[in-house]
Design a protein around this motif. Structure first.
Motif, PDB file in Angstrom:
ATOM      1  N   ALA A 107     105.632  41.306  73.472  1.00 46.74           N
ATOM      2  CA  ALA A 107     104.258  41.771  73.738  1.00 46.74           C
ATOM      3  C   ALA A 107     103.901  41.502  75.197  1.00 46.74           C
ATOM      4  N   LYS A 108     104.262  40.332  75.699  1.00 50.53           N
ATOM      5  CA  LYS A 108     103.962  39.994  77.090  1.00 50.53           C
ATOM      6  C   LYS A 108     104.746  40.879  78.063  1.00 50.53           C
ATOM      7  N   ILE A 109     105.979  41.183  77.735  1.00 51.82           N
ATOM      8  CA  ILE A 109     106.776  42.065  78.599  1.00 51.82           C
ATOM      9  C   ILE A 109     106.106  43.433  78.704  1.00 51.82           C
ATOM     10  N   LEU A 110     105.649  43.967  77.580  1.00 51.88           N
ATOM     11  CA  LEU A 110     104.969  45.269  77.609  1.00 51.88           C
ATOM     12  C   LEU A 110     103.730  45.213  78.507  1.00 51.88           C
ATOM     13  N   LEU A 111     102.964  44.136  78.400  1.00 55.19           N
ATOM     14  CA  LEU A 111     101.760  44.011  79.229  1.00 55.19           C
ATOM     15  C   LEU A 111     102.115  43.817  80.705  1.00 55.19           C
ATOM     16  N   GLU A 112     103.157  43.048  80.981  1.00 51.08           N
ATOM     17  CA  GLU A 112     103.581  42.853  82.373  1.00 51.08           C
ATOM     18  C   GLU A 112     103.972  44.170  83.025  1.00 51.08           C
ATOM     19  N   LYS A 113     104.548  45.080  82.252  1.00 49.82           N
ATOM     20  CA  LYS A 113     104.937  46.387  82.794  1.00 49.82           C
ATOM     21  C   LYS A 113     103.722  47.277  83.058  1.00 49.82           C
ATOM     22  N   ALA A 114     102.640  47.068  82.312  1.00 46.00           N
ATOM     23  CA  ALA A 114     101.466  47.935  82.413  1.00 46.00           C
ATOM     24  C   ALA A 114     100.398  47.421  83.365  1.00 46.00           C
ATOM     25  N   PRO A 134      95.944  56.608  82.579  1.00 42.78           N
ATOM     26  CA  PRO A 134      97.250  57.154  82.208  1.00 42.78           C
ATOM     27  C   PRO A 134      98.324  56.063  82.323  1.00 42.78           C
ATOM     28  N   GLN A 135      99.183  55.992  81.352  1.00 44.47           N
ATOM     29  CA  GLN A 135     100.242  54.992  81.207  1.00 44.47           C
ATOM     30  C   GLN A 135      99.705  53.605  80.866  1.00 44.47           C
ATOM     31  N   GLY A 136      98.422  53.530  80.528  1.00 42.52           N
ATOM     32  CA  GLY A 136      97.875  52.284  80.011  1.00 42.52           C
ATOM     33  C   GLY A 136      98.440  52.010  78.633  1.00 42.52           C
ATOM     34  N   VAL A 137      98.504  50.735  78.265  1.00 43.74           N
ATOM     35  CA  VAL A 137      99.172  50.331  77.028  1.00 43.74           C
ATOM     36  C   VAL A 137      98.258  49.455  76.170  1.00 43.74           C
ATOM     37  N   ILE A 138      98.262  49.744  74.872  1.00 43.59           N
ATOM     38  CA  ILE A 138      97.630  48.877  73.870  1.00 43.59           C
ATOM     39  C   ILE A 138      98.756  48.229  73.079  1.00 43.59           C
ATOM     40  N   VAL A 139      98.779  46.913  73.023  1.00 41.20           N
ATOM     41  CA  VAL A 139      99.780  46.171  72.250  1.00 41.20           C
ATOM     42  C   VAL A 139      99.067  45.550  71.057  1.00 41.20           C
ATOM     43  N   ILE A 140      99.554  45.868  69.862  1.00 44.26           N
ATOM     44  CA  ILE A 140      98.940  45.358  68.634  1.00 44.26           C
ATOM     45  C   ILE A 140      99.984  44.508  67.916  1.00 44.26           C
ATOM     46  N   VAL A 141      99.714  43.219  67.802  1.00 45.39           N
ATOM     47  CA  VAL A 141     100.595  42.324  67.056  1.00 45.39           C
ATOM     48  C   VAL A 141     100.017  42.224  65.650  1.00 45.39           C
ATOM     49  N   ILE A 142     100.803  42.663  64.685  1.00 44.30           N
ATOM     50  CA  ILE A 142     100.331  42.773  63.304  1.00 44.30           C
ATOM     51  C   ILE A 142     100.907  41.630  62.475  1.00 44.30           C
ATOM     52  N   TYR A 143     100.002  40.782  61.997  1.00 48.78           N
ATOM     53  CA  TYR A 143     100.358  39.689  61.091  1.00 48.78           C
ATOM     54  C   TYR A 143      99.957  40.151  59.691  1.00 48.78           C
ATOM     55  N   HIS A 144     100.949  40.325  58.831  1.00 48.27           N
ATOM     56  CA  HIS A 144     100.683  40.933  57.524  1.00 48.27           C
ATOM     57  C   HIS A 144     101.154  40.066  56.359  1.00 48.27           C
ATOM     58  N   PRO A 192     107.326  38.676  58.665  1.00 48.13           N
ATOM     59  CA  PRO A 192     107.133  38.295  60.062  1.00 48.13           C
ATOM     60  C   PRO A 192     106.265  39.317  60.791  1.00 48.13           C
ATOM     61  N   PRO A 193     105.542  38.874  61.814  1.00 55.68           N
ATOM     62  CA  PRO A 193     104.717  39.817  62.568  1.00 55.68           C
ATOM     63  C   PRO A 193     105.580  40.841  63.295  1.00 55.68           C
ATOM     64  N   PHE A 194     104.954  41.948  63.642  1.00 55.25           N
ATOM     65  CA  PHE A 194     105.627  42.975  64.439  1.00 55.25           C
ATOM     66  C   PHE A 194     104.617  43.621  65.365  1.00 55.25           C
ATOM     67  N   ILE A 195     105.121  44.462  66.250  1.00 56.64           N
ATOM     68  CA  ILE A 195     104.280  45.092  67.277  1.00 56.64           C
ATOM     69  C   ILE A 195     104.210  46.594  67.062  1.00 56.64           C
ATOM     70  N   VAL A 196     103.023  47.117  67.250  1.00 57.89           N
ATOM     71  CA  VAL A 196     102.832  48.547  67.478  1.00 57.89           C
ATOM     72  C   VAL A 196     102.243  48.649  68.875  1.00 57.89           C
ATOM     73  N   ALA A 197     102.891  49.409  69.742  1.00 61.98           N
ATOM     74  CA  ALA A 197     102.399  49.604  71.097  1.00 61.98           C
ATOM     75  C   ALA A 197     102.096  51.084  71.293  1.00 61.98           C
TER      76      ALA A 197
END
Length: 190
Positions: free
Chosen positions: A10-17, A133-143, A181-186
């Motif tokens: 999740a942090k890597i995705l945000l660092e890129k954006a 444009p190219q902005g990112v939403i990172v969603i960490v899903i705890y289910h 386990p949690p997972f990401i939707v970006a």
């Protein structure tokens, strides 16, 4: 392990954006770790807008920001993330480069206070419309709890319907781990 675990990814995705001077959102402040991370990324000229409905979450976050000298880089709001558009000044609409959600409940807090699908989807839609444009939403899903499982299903159905000419949608998940386990939707705006 060479594969990134969920939170580091999740942090890597945000660092890129996100770059210094950017405007970002922590849609679920929680204990404040992501807000502090984002405040570091945006630098002195950027801003983090953080949202949480629990006063304890906001207090914990502000303590961490103050300890690191980052409090001027963040504006925290005691309101649900479905109200982001109303609280983020219009001059920043269309300029948000990144946002993060950690769904579920506040770690160490009241487990009966959880994120819910309707408000989460409303928040994702509002934030998506405010992304650059190219902005990112990172969603960490705890289910791993009943409400989280229901939210996961509804959120995945929603994400799968996003038009590919408007967004790239990624699901990052370890599929052979036990205990939900949690997972990401970006979601990246095109």
């Amino acid at each position: 392990m060479k594969l990134e675990r969920i939170l580091p990814f999740a942090k890597i995705l945000l660092e890129k954006a996100v770059s210094p001077g950017d405007i970002v959102i922590d849609a679920t402040v929680g204990n404040g770790h992501d807000t502090v991370f984002l405040a570091d990324l945006v630098g002195e000229n950027g801003k983090v807008f953080g949202f949480d409905i629990q006063e304890a979450a906001l207090e914990s976050c502000m303590e961490k920001l103050v300890k690191r000298g980052l409090e001027k880089r963040a504006a925290l709001f005691k309101t649900g993330h479905q109200n982001t558009k109303a609280w983020i000044p219009p001059e920043f609409h269309g300029r948000i480069s990144g946002a993060i959600f950690n769904l579920g409940y506040l770690p160490g807090g009241d487990k009966s206070i959880v994120t819910i699908p309707d408000t989460t989807i409303a928040a994702v839609e509002q934030i998506f419309n405010m992304l650059s444009p190219q902005g990112v939403i990172v969603i960490v899903i705890y289910h791993g709890h009943p409400e989280g499982s229901a939210e996961k299903d509804i959120l995945l159905q929603y994400a799968e319907t996003l038009p590919q000419d408007k967004a790239h949608v990624l699901r990052y998940q370890f599929i052979n781990q036990k205990n939900s386990p949690p997972f990401i939707v970006a979601i990246e705006k095109r």
